[in-house]
Design a protein around this motif. Structure first.
Motif, mmCIF file in Angstrom:
data_model
loop_
_atom_site.group_PDB
_atom_site.id
_atom_site.type_symbol
_atom_site.label_atom_id
_atom_site.label_comp_id
_atom_site.label_asym_id
_atom_site.label_seq_id
_atom_site.Cartn_x
_atom_site.Cartn_y
_atom_site.Cartn_z
ATOM 1 N N ASP A 69 13.331 37.656 15.628
ATOM 2 C CA ASP A 69 12.721 38.884 16.149
ATOM 3 C C ASP A 69 12.112 38.702 17.531
ATOM 4 O OD1 ASP A 69 13.319 40.039 13.680
ATOM 5 O OD2 ASP A 69 11.428 39.330 12.798
ATOM 6 N N ASP A 70 12.037 37.477 17.972
ATOM 7 C CA ASP A 70 11.443 37.189 19.277
ATOM 8 C C ASP A 70 12.303 37.808 20.385
ATOM 9 O OD1 ASP A 70 9.689 34.793 20.771
ATOM 10 O OD2 ASP A 70 11.602 35.242 21.753
ATOM 11 N N PRO A 71 11.675 38.553 21.337
ATOM 12 C CA PRO A 71 12.477 39.239 22.369
ATOM 13 C C PRO A 71 13.362 38.297 23.181
ATOM 14 C CG PRO A 71 10.170 39.912 22.481
ATOM 15 C CD PRO A 71 10.254 38.847 21.441
ATOM 16 N N GLU A 72 12.848 37.093 23.497
ATOM 17 C CA GLU A 72 13.687 36.172 24.276
ATOM 18 C C GLU A 72 14.889 35.708 23.451
ATOM 19 O OE1 GLU A 72 12.018 32.429 25.622
ATOM 20 O OE2 GLU A 72 13.954 31.911 26.538
ATOM 21 N N VAL A 73 14.659 35.445 22.175
ATOM 22 C CA VAL A 73 15.767 35.026 21.298
ATOM 23 C C VAL A 73 16.802 36.140 21.234
ATOM 24 C CG1 VAL A 73 16.375 34.448 18.905
ATOM 25 C CG2 VAL A 73 14.348 33.416 19.966
ATOM 26 N N LYS A 74 16.320 37.374 21.152
ATOM 27 C CA LYS A 74 17.254 38.507 21.101
ATOM 28 C C LYS A 74 18.125 38.579 22.349
ATOM 29 C CE LYS A 74 15.264 41.687 17.833
ATOM 30 N NZ LYS A 74 14.436 42.862 17.606
ATOM 31 N N GLU A 75 17.507 38.307 23.486
ATOM 32 C CA GLU A 75 18.292 38.316 24.736
ATOM 33 C C GLU A 75 19.362 37.232 24.734
ATOM 34 O OE1 GLU A 75 16.367 38.177 28.649
ATOM 35 O OE2 GLU A 75 14.841 39.503 27.763
ATOM 36 N N ARG A 132 18.126 27.518 25.967
ATOM 37 C CA ARG A 132 18.079 28.089 27.332
ATOM 38 C C ARG A 132 18.906 27.228 28.277
ATOM 39 N NH1 ARG A 132 11.791 27.805 27.154
ATOM 40 N NH2 ARG A 132 11.215 29.785 26.211
ATOM 41 N N ASN A 133 18.763 25.925 28.132
ATOM 42 C CA ASN A 133 19.451 24.963 28.986
ATOM 43 C C ASN A 133 20.982 25.099 28.825
ATOM 44 O OD1 ASN A 133 20.810 22.296 29.370
ATOM 45 N ND2 ASN A 133 18.775 21.550 29.919
ATOM 46 N N GLN A 134 21.448 25.158 27.597
ATOM 47 C CA GLN A 134 22.896 25.222 27.354
ATOM 48 C C GLN A 134 23.469 26.583 27.754
ATOM 49 O OE1 GLN A 134 24.882 22.289 26.011
ATOM 50 N NE2 GLN A 134 23.045 21.644 27.096
#
Ligand code: GN1
Ligand code: MG
Length: 364
Positions: free
Chosen positions: A178-184, A338-340
């Protein structure tokens, strides 16, 4: 510990009198020991295999025995010198099995190759050598008669990795989906999913073969002699049928990233095109005897596929609450993701240059 280790070794049909069993190396998955014997008999490498990752010990050792036996025959046929330094040799237990189960752990033993050098990290020179060495490994195994199994089921199957991610999201054990960054990040992943599942489609259409691949291609998994010549490929647990993209793409994922896979500073992540060029040159040279046009054509795809697949595995593990990859801090898998993702995008941007470089090599 010592008495117990001597007892374990006594279940193997090795030569010589054991004088010492001591920890060796720093593997993250299996635990390794060096077994020293008295006098001129060989020393050995004893390993406790992590069966939570490699659950089928019979299948695993059968693969390894077939692969090392096939390579040995090729080396013998070519009258190669020093064969015992150029392919691993596993020794059976006294009951004839290729491993010993002590009631708790699974053990296996191989002959220790003395006077070798190991390397971590790549130079442009070693990238070329690794490309050639892994292609040569695939070439030697291209005509293996035995049917090998998958030591980790669907290990590099992109469709299955996407399904695993969908399952993780549906379950959302950690709440992190549910985290917005994860969703992106997930939006970036699903936008690309069809394209990256291309290999499985080509396989079903009968256009793309599976071959025996190493599936953990890094310079650490090659032994060199003191003069920097390649001796052999080691760490054979992930050797299994796969697309050649596995060995090509997974090497570049780590070697052509300008930083480590868990560097939180995304400005440092980029695609090192010089490493790509050097590795690809070596690989194409070593693979000339077997590689098909559709495989060559998809090498740029393979180069992007592995950062993408590893991204999918990291974010799925993050959502599952960090149950697979060892984490040093709570956001570790998110940082890796994020890195990958950044690396995937950098490789995607280099498609035209990769294609041009490969075309240039083939025209030579
Ligand atoms: C695992 O343990 P290591 O670093 O050799 C994983 C690879 C991943 C890698 C990502 C058996 O390899 O597939 O690419 O982490 N190995 C297994 O760091 O899952
Ligand atoms: Mg490994």
């Amino acid at each position: 510990m010592d008495q117990k280790m001597f007892e374990i070794v006594s279940h193997f049909a090795i030569e010589g009198k054991v004088v010492e069993v001591a920890p060796l190396g720093n593997g993250l998955i299996n635990t390794t020991y060096k077994v020293t014997t008295e006098g001129s008999t060989p020393d050995y490498v004893l390993q406790n295999v992590n069966v939570s990752i490699f659950p089928d010990m019979d299948l695993l050792m059968n693969n390894i025995v077939e692969v090392t036996g096939h390579i040995r025959k090729k080396l013998e046929a070519a009258h190669t010198e020093d064969i015992d330094r150029k392919v691993l040799k596993f020794i059976p237990a006294t009951d004839g099995k290729m491993y010993y189960f002590d009631g708790e752990k699974y053990w296996r033993i191989m002959v220790y190759i003395p006077d070798t050098v190991s390397k971590t990290g790549v130079s442009l020179e070693s990238a070329y050598i690794v490309g050639e060495t892994f292609a040569d490994f695939q070439a030697k195994l291209a005509d293996i008669p035995a049917q090998l199994g998958e030591t980790i089921k669907d290990f590099h199957n992109m469709e299955w990795r996407i399904q695993q991610l969908k399952d993780a999201i549906a379950e959302n054990r950690s709440g992190r989906a549910d985290d917005p960054e994860v969703k992106e990040i997930l939006a970036d992943i699903f936008e690309r999913a069809d394209e990256y599942c291309k290999a499985e489609r080509l396989y079903r259409e009968g256009k793309l073969p599976k071959r025996i691949c190493h599936c953990d291609t890094k310079v650490d998994n090659i032994l060199f002699d003191k003069d920097d010549n390649v001796l052999c490929v080691i760490d054979l647990d992930t050797v299994m049928p796969s697309f050649i993209f596995s060995d090509f793409g997974d090497f570049l994922r780590s070697a052509a990233n300008t930083t480590r896979e868990d560097d939180p500073d995304l400005d440092k992540v980029s695609f090192n095109f010089e490493v790509f060029k050097s590795f690809t040159k070596g690989y194409l040279k070593g693979a000339a005897s077997f590689i098909t046009p559709i495989e060559v054509e998809n090498l740029p795809y393979a180069t992007a596929l592995f950062p993408y697949m590893t991204l999918v595995r990291f974010i799925a593990d993050y959502i599952n609450g960090d149950i697979y990859f060892r984490c040093q801090y709570p956001e570790h898998n998110l940082v890796r993701s994020r890195n990958q993702l950044k690396l995937t995008k950098c490789v995607e941007a280099a498609f035209p240059q990769m294609e041009a470089f490969i075309a240039e090599q083939l025209a030579k």
